[in-house]
Scaffold this motif. Structure first.
Motif, PDB file in Angstrom:
ATOM      1  N   HIS A 364       0.847  -1.193   0.000  1.00 22.52           N
ATOM      2  CA  HIS A 364       0.000   0.000   0.000  1.00 22.52           C
ATOM      3  C   HIS A 364       0.887   1.249   0.000  1.00 22.52           C
ATOM      4  CE1 HIS A 364      -3.147  -2.718   0.515  1.00 22.52           C
ATOM      5  NE2 HIS A 364      -3.369  -2.632   1.809  1.00 22.52           N
ATOM      6  N   TYR A 432      -8.226   0.787   1.187  1.00 19.38           N
ATOM      7  CA  TYR A 432      -8.225  -0.495   0.495  1.00 19.38           C
ATOM      8  C   TYR A 432      -9.295  -1.412   1.069  1.00 19.38           C
ATOM      9  CZ  TYR A 432      -4.030   0.651  -2.073  1.00 19.38           C
ATOM     10  OH  TYR A 432      -3.127   1.241  -2.932  1.00 19.38           O
ATOM     11  N   HIS A 439      -9.050   0.201  -4.181  1.00 12.20           N
ATOM     12  CA  HIS A 439      -9.019   1.380  -3.322  1.00 12.20           C
ATOM     13  C   HIS A 439     -10.250   2.209  -3.614  1.00 12.20           C
ATOM     14  CE1 HIS A 439      -7.719   5.376  -1.814  1.00 12.20           C
ATOM     15  NE2 HIS A 439      -7.113   4.639  -0.900  1.00 12.20           N
TER      16      HIS A 439
END
Length: 498
Positions: A364, A432, A439
Motif C-alpha cells: 500500500h 483499500y 481502493h
C-alpha cells in the motif's frame, strides 16, 4: 505444501507437512524467524542394511493429534522394512523445547538393530549464511548457532543417552547436497564441526527383540545462548523426556475443556471434536506478544518471496471475536494490547505487523495517484479491532483491562473513524478493501466502521463518558444513512461492493 500438524507454546512453533516432515521451526516468535526457512528436516530409519526416510513414499502414515491436545499421534508403517513407528511430538508448554517419542515395533519376527536419524537443515535468523554446527562431546549432542540463536539436538534410545552417530557438513553449494545424504548407508562420517551453509544429522541405535518394541526420544531445544539450550538438555535428562509429553498433554486438555462438557449437550462427538480441534489449532498460530498470525506455511516463499506470517488486524480481530465467543479471554486480551502498542498516533492501524510489533511488509503506497499524501490502510482493520474489543467487554466485563486501553486504543481509534470521512457523502474516506485489491469507498469497510463506532460508544458510555458515546453513535448513524443513500442499488436490490 500445507502444514498438517502444527504444535506450539506461543514462542516456539513446529510445523509438520503431510509427509510428517518437520518443515518450519519458528523461534522466538510464532511466525517470525523461521530457523529452517521451510526446508525439510528429515527423519530416517536404517535396519538390516536398508534405509528409508519417512517422506520417501513407502511409509503408510496416519497423522493426527492425541484427543483434545497439541500432542501428535502418528503411526508410520513400512512393509519392506518390517517396521511400525508410533510417534508423539510436543512443544513443551512452558519451555522452548520440542520432544519426540518414537516407539519402534518389529514385524519381521527376529532380533534387530534399528538406527534412527534426525536431520536439521539450518537457516538460523532465517538465512543460511554463517551458521555453525558442532558435536558436543561432553553431552553427546549436536549444537547449531549463529549470533543469539541456538538449537540443540539431543537424544536417548533404550537405556543409552546421547547421540552416538553424527555428522555436520555443508549444503546448498556445488557438490554438497546436504549431510542428510550421508545417513543413507546407515553410517555417518563423524565430522565434528561445519561452518557456513550447513546441516547436521544425529543418529541413535535401538536393539529390538523379535516381535517386540523399543523406545527412542529426540529433542530440540531453542535459546539465545549456549547455556540456555544446555540447561534445557540437562533438564530433559533429569526429568526424563516422557514427563514433557505428559505435562503438555494434560495442559492442553485442561485448556480446551475449561468449561466442561455441559455446553455441548445435543451435539455429536464429531462436531465437538472439530470445535475443540479448531480452538487448539488457532492457538498454535498466536504469538505470546499477542500477534494472531494469518498463517505460518512458508511454502509461499517459493512464489512471492514473502509469507503470510504477519498479524493483519482484521484477521486478528475476527479470530479474537471467535475466541471471545468460545470463552477464551487471554488470547484476545494479548491481541488488543498488541494493537494498542502499534496503533498510529493519528488513530489508525497499518496494513500488517510482524509478531515483534514492527511494521510488516506492505504494497500500500503512501503517495496517491495525484501526488498527495495517501494513507496506506484498510480502515476496516481499525474498526473491527474496536468492534471485537467491545465484544470482549460485553462477554467478560473486564473493567481494569479495558481501562488500560481506553485512551490509547478506544478513544484514539474511534476519533479517527469519526474524522476520516469523504466530505461530500459523509461515508468513510477511501481505503483499500478487505481483499487488498481495490481502493475506494467499500461497503464492507463502511459496515465495519459503523460496527466499530457503535462498539466504542458502548464502551465509553459504560465508563461514564456519555457525551462522547452520543457523538460516536451519531456518527455511526450518519454513516449508516449515507450507506443507504450512496451504496445501495435499488434496481438490483442490494448494496454495491464499492
Amino acid at each position: 505444501m500445507p502444514r498438517d500438524l502444527p504444535i506450539s507454546n506461543g514462542s516456539l512453533l513446529i510445523n509438520f507437512d503431510r509427509d510428517y516432515v518437520l518443515r518450519d521451526l519458528y523461534y522466538p516468535h510464532v511466525g517470525q524467524e523461521n530457523q529452517t526457512d521451510g526446508h525439510p528436516n528429515r527423519f530416517g530409519v536404517w535396519v538390516d542394511g536398508d534405509f528409508s526416510w519417512l517422506d520417501g513414499g513407502e511409509w503408510r502414515l496416519d497423522m493426527r493429534y492425541a484427543p483434545e491436545t497439541l500432542v501428535t499421534s502418528v503411526t508410520c508403517e513400512n512393509d519392506r522394512l518390517g517396521l511400525k513407528l508410533t510417534c508423539a511430538d510436543c512443544v513443551d508448554v512452558g519451555r522452548n523445547l520440542y520432544v519426540k517419542r518414537v516407539e519402534v515395533h518389529d514385524r519381521a519376527g527376529r532380533d534387530r538393530r534399528v538406527r534412527l536419524f534426525q536431520h536439521l537443515d539450518l537457516y538460523l535468523w532465517g538465512n543460511n549464511a554463517g551458521d555453525t554446527a558442532f558435536y558436543d562431546p561432553d553431552r553427546k549432542a549436536l549444537v547449531a548457532y549463529k549470533g543469539q540463536r541456538y538449537l540443540w539436538l539431543g537424544a536417548r534410545a533404550g537405556g543409552a543417552t546421547g547421540i552416538t552417530h553424527w555428522a555436520t557438513g555443508r549444503k546448498g553449494v556445488p557438490g554438497a547436497e546436504g549431510t542428510w545424504r550421508d545417513a543413507e548407508d546407515g553410517d555417518l562420517g563423524g565430522n565434528p564441526i561445519a561452518q557456513g551453509s550447513v546441516d547436521c544429522v544425529g543418529g541413535v541405535d535401538l536393539m529390538l527383540p523379535a516381535n517386540a518394541s523399543g523406545f527412542a526420544y529426540v529433542w530440540i531445544a531453542a535459546g539465545q545462548k549456549y547455556a540456555d539450550v544446555r540447561e534445557l538438555h540437562d533438564l530433559v535428562l533429569t526429568r526424563g523426556p516422557e514427563s514433557f509429553l505428559g505435562r503438555t498433554e494434560h495442559y492442553w486438555r485442561l485448556w480446551v475443556n475449561r468449561y466442561g462438557s455441559e455446553r455441548f449437550d445435543g451435539l455429536s462427538p464429531a462436531i465437538v471434536d472439530l470445535y475443540k480441534r479448531s480452538l487448539l489449532v488457532i492457538r498454535t498460530q498466536v504469538d505470546d506478544s499477542g500477534a494472531i498470525i494469518a498463517a505460518t506455511d512458508s511454502d509461499i516463499l517459493q512464489f512471492g518471496r514473502d509469507t503470510y506470517a504477519y498479524m493483519w488486524p482484521r484477521d486478528g480481530a475476527l479470530v479474537a471475536n471467535a475466541m471471545i465467543r468460545a470463552g477464551h479471554g487471554r488470547v484476545p486480551r494479548r491481541f488488543f494490547e498488541f494493537c494498542a502498542s502499534v496503533i498510529h498516533n493519528e488513530g489508525y492501524l497499518l496494513h500488517k505487523f510482524n509478531p515483534d510489533g514492527s511494521t510488516g511488509s506492505s504494497w500500500h503506497p503512501w503517495l496517491g495517484p495525484d501526488g498527495s499524501r495517501f494513507l496506506p490502510i484498510q480502515e476496516d482493520e481499525t474498526a473491527l479491532t474496536l468492534w471485537a474489543l467491545s465484544a470482549h467487554f460485553d462477554r467478560f466485563r473486564d473493567v481494569e483491562f479495558i481501562s488500560e486501553l481506553y485512551r490509547p486504543l478506544v478513544l484514539t481509534a474511534a476519533d479517527f473513524l469519526c474524522t476520516y470521512r469523504e466530505p461530500r457523502t459523509g461515508l468513510p474516506a477511501p481505503s483499500y478493501d478487505l481483499w487488498e485489491e481495490r481502493h475506494g469507498i467499500n461497503t464492507f469497510t463502511t459496515a465495519a466502521v459503523v460496527a466499530g463506532l457503535e462498539g466504542a460508544a458502548r464502551l465509553v458510555t459504560a465508563f461514564g463518558d456519555r457525551e462522547i458515546g452520543v457523538r460516536y453513535r451519531a456518527q455511526a448513524e450518519a454513516i449508516r444513512n449515507a450507506a443507504r443513500e450512496y451504496l445501495f442499488d435499488p434496481e438490483k436490490g442490494h448494496f454495491s461492493r464499492m
